[in-house]
Design an enzyme around this catalytic site. Structure first.
Site, PDB file in Angstrom:
ATOM      1  N   HIS A  64     -48.950  25.840  56.073  1.00  0.00           N
ATOM      2  CA  HIS A  64     -49.146  25.078  55.026  1.00  0.00           C
ATOM      3  C   HIS A  64     -48.899  26.058  53.953  1.00  0.00           C
ATOM      4  O   HIS A  64     -48.662  27.350  54.235  1.00  0.00           O
ATOM      5  CB  HIS A  64     -50.578  24.351  54.750  1.00  0.00           C
ATOM      6  N   THR A 109     -44.793  28.087  49.726  1.00  0.00           N
ATOM      7  CA  THR A 109     -43.431  28.925  49.907  1.00  0.00           C
ATOM      8  C   THR A 109     -43.608  29.833  51.307  1.00  0.00           C
ATOM      9  O   THR A 109     -44.917  30.270  51.406  1.00  0.00           O
ATOM     10  CB  THR A 109     -43.377  29.807  48.598  1.00  0.00           C
ATOM     11  N   ARG A 110     -42.625  30.390  51.844  1.00  0.00           N
ATOM     12  CA  ARG A 110     -42.387  31.402  52.699  1.00  0.00           C
ATOM     13  C   ARG A 110     -41.067  31.991  52.350  1.00  0.00           C
ATOM     14  O   ARG A 110     -40.093  31.743  51.981  1.00  0.00           O
ATOM     15  CB  ARG A 110     -42.256  30.760  54.098  1.00  0.00           C
ATOM     16  N   LYS A 129     -47.341  35.264  44.079  1.00  0.00           N
ATOM     17  CA  LYS A 129     -47.978  35.527  45.309  1.00  0.00           C
ATOM     18  C   LYS A 129     -47.816  36.868  45.664  1.00  0.00           C
ATOM     19  O   LYS A 129     -46.572  37.274  45.783  1.00  0.00           O
ATOM     20  CB  LYS A 129     -47.676  34.427  45.844  1.00  0.00           C
ATOM     21  N   HIS A 178     -50.130  42.235  54.624  1.00  0.00           N
ATOM     22  CA  HIS A 178     -49.597  41.790  55.805  1.00  0.00           C
ATOM     23  C   HIS A 178     -50.699  41.807  57.078  1.00  0.00           C
ATOM     24  O   HIS A 178     -50.157  42.144  58.212  1.00  0.00           O
ATOM     25  CB  HIS A 178     -48.164  42.398  55.998  1.00  0.00           C
ATOM     26  N   CYS A 209     -55.068  31.424  55.236  1.00  0.00           N
ATOM     27  CA  CYS A 209     -54.153  31.175  56.068  1.00  0.00           C
ATOM     28  C   CYS A 209     -54.360  32.023  57.282  1.00  0.00           C
ATOM     29  O   CYS A 209     -55.072  32.716  56.982  1.00  0.00           O
ATOM     30  CB  CYS A 209     -52.795  31.156  55.702  1.00  0.00           C
ATOM     31  N   LYS A 238     -39.469  31.582  59.042  1.00  0.00           N
ATOM     32  CA  LYS A 238     -38.031  31.510  58.835  1.00  0.00           C
ATOM     33  C   LYS A 238     -37.346  31.061  59.946  1.00  0.00           C
ATOM     34  O   LYS A 238     -36.163  30.694  59.927  1.00  0.00           O
ATOM     35  CB  LYS A 238     -37.823  32.711  58.105  1.00  0.00           C
TER      36      LYS A 238
HETATM   37  C1  LIG Z   1     -50.296  33.872  54.367  1.00  0.00           C
HETATM   38  C2  LIG Z   1     -49.090  33.673  55.140  1.00  0.00           C
HETATM   39  C3  LIG Z   1     -48.020  33.918  54.675  1.00  0.00           C
HETATM   40  C4  LIG Z   1     -46.672  33.753  55.573  1.00  0.00           C
HETATM   41  N1  LIG Z   1     -45.507  34.142  55.151  1.00  0.00           N
HETATM   42  C5  LIG Z   1     -44.440  33.882  55.958  1.00  0.00           C
HETATM   43  C6  LIG Z   1     -43.182  34.409  55.416  1.00  0.00           C
HETATM   44  O1  LIG Z   1     -43.069  34.825  54.170  1.00  0.00           O
HETATM   45  N2  LIG Z   1     -41.847  33.866  56.043  1.00  0.00           N
HETATM   46  C7  LIG Z   1     -42.082  33.955  57.372  1.00  0.00           C
HETATM   47  O2  LIG Z   1     -41.195  33.483  58.056  1.00  0.00           O
HETATM   48  N3  LIG Z   1     -43.392  33.473  57.887  1.00  0.00           N
HETATM   49  C8  LIG Z   1     -44.371  33.625  57.062  1.00  0.00           C
HETATM   50  N4  LIG Z   1     -45.904  33.394  57.849  1.00  0.00           N
HETATM   51  C9  LIG Z   1     -45.947  33.030  59.086  1.00  0.00           C
HETATM   52  C10 LIG Z   1     -45.377  31.724  59.607  1.00  0.00           C
HETATM   53  O3  LIG Z   1     -45.801  30.693  58.508  1.00  0.00           O
HETATM   54  C11 LIG Z   1     -46.035  31.173  60.757  1.00  0.00           C
HETATM   55  O4  LIG Z   1     -45.715  32.061  61.895  1.00  0.00           O
HETATM   56  C12 LIG Z   1     -45.939  29.857  61.076  1.00  0.00           C
HETATM   57  O5  LIG Z   1     -46.355  28.849  60.425  1.00  0.00           O
HETATM   58  C13 LIG Z   1     -46.564  29.513  62.795  1.00  0.00           C
HETATM   59  O6  LIG Z   1     -46.478  28.287  62.902  1.00  0.00           O
HETATM   60  P1  LIG Z   1     -47.050  27.629  64.418  1.00  0.00           P
HETATM   61  O7  LIG Z   1     -46.328  26.201  64.526  1.00  0.00           O
HETATM   62  O8  LIG Z   1     -46.892  28.651  65.306  1.00  0.00           O
HETATM   63  O9  LIG Z   1     -48.400  27.563  63.865  1.00  0.00           O
HETATM   64  P2  LIG Z   1     -49.634  26.542  63.200  1.00  0.00           P
HETATM   65  O10 LIG Z   1     -48.986  25.954  61.784  1.00  0.00           O
HETATM   66  O11 LIG Z   1     -50.956  26.896  63.077  1.00  0.00           O
HETATM   67  O12 LIG Z   1     -49.377  25.133  64.023  1.00  0.00           O
HETATM   68  C14 LIG Z   1     -50.084  24.956  65.254  1.00  0.00           C
HETATM   69  C15 LIG Z   1     -50.681  23.531  65.040  1.00  0.00           C
HETATM   70  O13 LIG Z   1     -51.541  23.168  66.390  1.00  0.00           O
HETATM   71  C16 LIG Z   1     -52.355  22.214  66.050  1.00  0.00           C
HETATM   72  N5  LIG Z   1     -53.272  22.302  67.268  1.00  0.00           N
HETATM   73  C17 LIG Z   1     -53.965  23.338  67.853  1.00  0.00           C
HETATM   74  N6  LIG Z   1     -54.844  23.094  68.747  1.00  0.00           N
HETATM   75  C18 LIG Z   1     -54.508  21.773  69.056  1.00  0.00           C
HETATM   76  C19 LIG Z   1     -55.015  20.873  69.677  1.00  0.00           C
HETATM   77  N7  LIG Z   1     -56.002  21.248  70.747  1.00  0.00           N
HETATM   78  N8  LIG Z   1     -54.812  19.523  69.942  1.00  0.00           N
HETATM   79  C20 LIG Z   1     -53.913  19.118  68.831  1.00  0.00           C
HETATM   80  N9  LIG Z   1     -53.288  20.026  68.282  1.00  0.00           N
HETATM   81  C21 LIG Z   1     -53.765  21.293  68.014  1.00  0.00           C
HETATM   82  C22 LIG Z   1     -52.939  22.998  64.861  1.00  0.00           C
HETATM   83  O14 LIG Z   1     -54.015  22.072  64.124  1.00  0.00           O
HETATM   84  C23 LIG Z   1     -51.793  23.304  64.068  1.00  0.00           C
HETATM   85  O15 LIG Z   1     -51.472  22.184  62.911  1.00  0.00           O
HETATM   86  C24 LIG Z   1     -46.986  33.596  56.985  1.00  0.00           C
HETATM   87  C25 LIG Z   1     -48.271  32.860  57.552  1.00  0.00           C
HETATM   88  C26 LIG Z   1     -49.246  33.152  56.550  1.00  0.00           C
HETATM   89  C27 LIG Z   1     -50.476  32.778  57.023  1.00  0.00           C
HETATM   90  O1  LIG Z   2     -41.960  37.066  57.347  1.00  0.00           O
HETATM   91  C1  LIG Z   2     -41.744  37.684  56.113  1.00  0.00           C
HETATM   92  O2  LIG Z   2     -40.672  37.781  55.301  1.00  0.00           O
HETATM   93  C2  LIG Z   2     -42.956  37.765  55.211  1.00  0.00           C
HETATM   94  C3  LIG Z   2     -42.998  38.807  54.226  1.00  0.00           C
HETATM   95  C4  LIG Z   2     -43.335  40.219  55.119  1.00  0.00           C
HETATM   96  C5  LIG Z   2     -44.320  40.000  55.666  1.00  0.00           C
HETATM   97  C6  LIG Z   2     -44.722  38.778  56.458  1.00  0.00           C
HETATM   98  N1  LIG Z   2     -44.257  37.675  56.122  1.00  0.00           N
END
Ligand SMILES: Cc1cc2nc3c(=O)[nH]c(=O)nc-3n(C[C@H](O)[C@H](O)[C@H](O)COP(=O)(O)OP(=O)(O)OC[C@H]3O[C@@H](n4cnc5c(N)ncnc54)[C@H](O)[C@@H]3O)c2cc1C
Ligand SMILES: O=C(O)[C@@H]1CCCC=N1
Length: 390
Positions: free
Chosen positions: A50, A53-54, A272, A276, A319, A352
């Protein structure tokens, strides 16, 4: 007793974050009858995908990430065309780090090896290119000129919409409570029972909770990130409109992990800037984790490096990262059940890669040879790790 659906899906995907949504979309595009299950009502802000931005960048030390990002940029552009919405804004990424340090030197070498359009800034010209930023003594600086911002919430919604428009089914507000492996995997939620010829687990911070049903635990650490927004003394100083780039400071003096920031955009007048890393949490208890050590580090960093910001966060959101010991992802089949595919441990940098990860996990789920080398992401690398139980 819960009713068993008569439908047998080609694939069931658990978790509608960016990785599960992109995987489900790739499967549906490949004519696979696909069910995407999500425990929370969509959209939600309780996982990792959520927020507005990323950062998107090719700036990585490792060749394999750069190679994946080449294709990921293309797939993001394709998604923009298919969805008819802007998902990427080019801003550039400023990387600052110890000039003669291993990490910064490796990064420079990788950028040059892959001919990634990069501007290397000399100390004396730095402030002319990047006003209102103090470069630490001994630090070098470079700009990855095609890096930028992804509009995260918008991207997630777009991918889920595209998935549905290909015939994919999303059931949100349905928590998976049991998984029975087999030639047909049986997945039980709190309101139904479903069968799939393959299963993809992309459950973010809840990966190990789900994997327990399959007899597997991975060495994953879930941490809460305080997402801090800082007020500009003069609104616009660090804005997208003023062409201010995203930035990463490697090995900052204030803490052990990188510090990164995005130009002010989503909240006008607020930039923002985040640390990390965060403190360990249970994913369902995220809001009970109140440690602010990362904010103390950021206050010191902002004071030193970004003099145009008020050094007290104006907004703090939450997050989670799911971190592996080597900070590399897990993209693999289950070691015992070949039709269960795992995408986990994105270690705070996976957004990304969403479209390319979706493509790779869908290839594994369809029994195809993945189009990138997945050896850095294998579960086997954790074999000696105390917490993995295969
Ligand atoms: C603050 C922050 C900044 C970031 N900045 C960057 C960035 O700049 N660039 C970048 O590339 N990445 C960034 N990231 C990392 C990136 O956002 C994550 O790597 C990515 O969103 C992970 O996605 P996901 O689908 O694995 O996890 P999630 O988005 O957590 O999705 C997992 C989903 O599974 C669901 N789920 C879990 N258990 C169950 C269940 N039992 N039944 C049904 N559903 C379930 C959850 O509810 C959730 O919706 C950042 C992350 C954060 C927190
Ligand atoms: O993945 C990214 O680019 C951002 C910025 C560096 C650290 C983690 N997330």
């Amino acid at each position: 007793p819960l009713e068993m659906s008569s439908e047998v899906y080609d694939c069931i995907v658990i978790g509608a974050g960016i990785q599960g949504s992109c995987t489900a979309y790739q499967l549906a595009k490949n004519k696979q009858k696909t069910l995407l299950l999500e425990q929370f009502v969509l959209p939600h802000s309780r996982g990792s995908s959520h927020g507005q931005t990323r950062v998107i960048r090719k700036t990585y030390e490792e060749d394999f990430y750069v190679q994946m990002m080449h294709e990921s940029y293309e797939l993001w552009a394709q998604l923009e065309r298919e969805a008819g919405v802007e998902l990427y804004r080019r801003t550039g990424l400023l990387v600052m780090g110890p000039e003669n340090g291993e990490g910064f030197s490796r990064l420079k070498a990788t950028m040059q090896r892959h001919k990634i359009p990069t501007v290397f800034l000399e100390k004396q010209e730095f402030s002319q290119h990047i006003p209102n930023v103090n470069l630490a003594d001994g630090n070098g600086a470079l700009i990855d000129t095609f890096a930028g911002v992804l509009y995260a919430d918008r991207a997630l919604r777009a991918v889920q919409r595209l998935f549905q428009s290909c015939g994919g089914v999303i059931k949100d507000g349905e928590k998976v409570i049991d998984i029975r492996p087999g030639a047909e995997v049986t997945v039980t939620t709190d309101s139904g029972v479903y069968r799939g010829r393959s299963l993809v687990i992309t459950a973010g911070p809840w990966a190990n909770t789900l994997l327990r049903h399959t007899g597997l635990q991975l060495p994953l650490k879930v941490v809460k990130i305080n997402v801090c927004y800082w007020k500009e003394e003069i609104p616009g100083t660090y804005s997208v409109g003023q062409s201010f780039p995203c930035f990463i400071e490697m090995e900052p003096k204030e803490g052990e992990y990188d510090i990164y920031g995005l130009p002010s955009n989503e909240y006008p007048g607020l930039m923002k800037v985040c640390y990390h890393m965060g403190s360990e949490t249970e994913p369902d208890e995220r809001d009970k984790q109140t440690d602010r050590g990362d904010i103390d580090i950021l206050v010191r960093f902002v004071t030193r490096c970004l003099p145009g910001l008020v050094p007290v966060p104006a907004v703090v959101e939450s997050c989670m990262y799911t971190v592996t010991p080597d900070h590399n992802f897990v993209l693999d089949s289950h070691p015992t059940y070949g039709n269960i595919i795992i995408g986990a441990g994105f270690s705070g940098h996976g957004f990304k890669f969403g479209p390319i990860i979706g493509k790779l996990l869908s290839q594994l789920a369809m029994g195809q040879v993945p189009s990138h080398d997945l050896s850095p992401f294998r579960i086997q690398r954790f074999q000696s790790h105390a917490r993995s139980s295969l």
